[in-house]
Design an enzyme around this catalytic site. Sequence first.
Site, PDB file in Angstrom:
ATOM      1  N   SER A 125       0.818  -1.214   0.000  1.00  0.00           N
ATOM      2  CA  SER A 125       0.000   0.000   0.000  1.00  0.00           C
ATOM      3  C   SER A 125       0.850   1.262   0.000  1.00  0.00           C
ATOM      4  O   SER A 125       1.943   1.295   0.578  1.00  0.00           O
ATOM      5  CB  SER A 125      -0.895  -0.007   1.245  1.00  0.00           C
ATOM      6  OG  SER A 125      -1.495   1.238   1.461  1.00  0.00           O
ATOM      7  N   GLU A 127       0.212   3.619   1.781  1.00  0.00           N
ATOM      8  CA  GLU A 127       0.271   4.059   3.178  1.00  0.00           C
ATOM      9  C   GLU A 127       1.619   3.741   3.818  1.00  0.00           C
ATOM     10  O   GLU A 127       1.948   4.275   4.871  1.00  0.00           O
ATOM     11  CB  GLU A 127      -0.856   3.407   3.985  1.00  0.00           C
ATOM     12  CG  GLU A 127      -2.240   3.928   3.662  1.00  0.00           C
ATOM     13  CD  GLU A 127      -2.489   5.350   4.168  1.00  0.00           C
ATOM     14  OE1 GLU A 127      -1.880   5.740   5.174  1.00  0.00           O
ATOM     15  OE2 GLU A 127      -3.307   6.058   3.543  1.00  0.00           O
ATOM     16  N   TYR A 150      -1.879   0.183  10.164  1.00  0.00           N
ATOM     17  CA  TYR A 150      -2.082  -0.423   8.848  1.00  0.00           C
ATOM     18  C   TYR A 150      -0.830  -0.270   7.988  1.00  0.00           C
ATOM     19  O   TYR A 150      -0.356  -1.237   7.375  1.00  0.00           O
ATOM     20  CB  TYR A 150      -3.273   0.223   8.151  1.00  0.00           C
ATOM     21  CG  TYR A 150      -3.447  -0.202   6.712  1.00  0.00           C
ATOM     22  CD1 TYR A 150      -4.025  -1.421   6.390  1.00  0.00           C
ATOM     23  CD2 TYR A 150      -3.020   0.615   5.663  1.00  0.00           C
ATOM     24  CE1 TYR A 150      -4.176  -1.824   5.075  1.00  0.00           C
ATOM     25  CE2 TYR A 150      -3.164   0.226   4.343  1.00  0.00           C
ATOM     26  CZ  TYR A 150      -3.741  -0.992   4.058  1.00  0.00           C
ATOM     27  OH  TYR A 150      -3.878  -1.392   2.751  1.00  0.00           O
TER      28      TYR A 150
END
Length: 331
Positions: A125, A127, A150
């Site tokens: 991701s 992120e 996450y």
Amino acid sequence: MKKALITGVTGQDGSYLSELLLEKGYEVRGILRRASYFNTRRIDHLYKNPNFDTFYGDLTDPISIANVIEKFKPDEIYNMGAMSHVKVSFEMPAFTLMSNALGPLYILEYIRQHAPQTKFYQASSSEMFGAPRSKPPFNENSEFRPQSPYGVSKLATFHLARIYREGYGLFATTGILFNHESPRRGETFVTRKITRGIAAILRGEVKELRLGNIEAVRDWGHSKDYVKAIHLIMQQPKADEYVVATGEARSIKEALEFCFGLAGLDWQKYVVIDKKYFRPNEVPYLEGDSSKIRALGWKPEYDWKATLKEMLEHDIKDGGEEPSKYIKVLH
């Protein structure tokens, strides 16, 4: 006939990837988490295909994962399963790490010990980049500085895939996917909250839409484009890491203006900023540099406007209305 196993098959990406692989002649199996309610609406239509079926399993249960792999003996494993909501990961950090990091580790260990010829794809991701000191756009060599449990969980698995690739010679490849949306996007994610909210406003069911930080900037693509990139990554001669992104970043505020504008509405009359939707750590700006995978021939067909427009039309239809009733939605 190649055999592919997909974790997270009931999700947005898992369902589109299943469709793509079936079109390409694969035999596909998905792993379902047991639930007391029906959670297969994205894949129900696929059960009509004799080359598709599902097994029960859970990424936090290594025995179930090993049993599925041993029974099906896939050529390719696509790990799309995860606790994927960034805000919720702050409230469930331990579960996030268990499902997102330990789950892939169980798969990699099984492959190492019992099926070293099996290809493995890890869904990573944007992120992971979080809020680095370097400036966007971010590529495969940019600094990682995740700002959520996450993001940390995805970074852990990114490095695990690399370790098993370099240390054991496994085909363990990674896609670093920036935000990607579709009509199948989960209803708690901001783009879907916007399009569903507008549809509900048009029907007169609600009068406001409550959101968090609308200044955040994201690189939005379409899941259909991104699963094509995922399959392409798995077909390369050597496993590697690839950023998948459109290269165009827009703020949530811009998405609001565009979507409400399609419906002929002024977003400022309906949107309420609610602090409860803010994250403890915010990631202000994510934009990807996908030059590496574009060199392999991939490029997105959807831009952010086409993606959001499709989502809005879908959610209007889903509420029992025809988008043609709202002329600006279609033109």
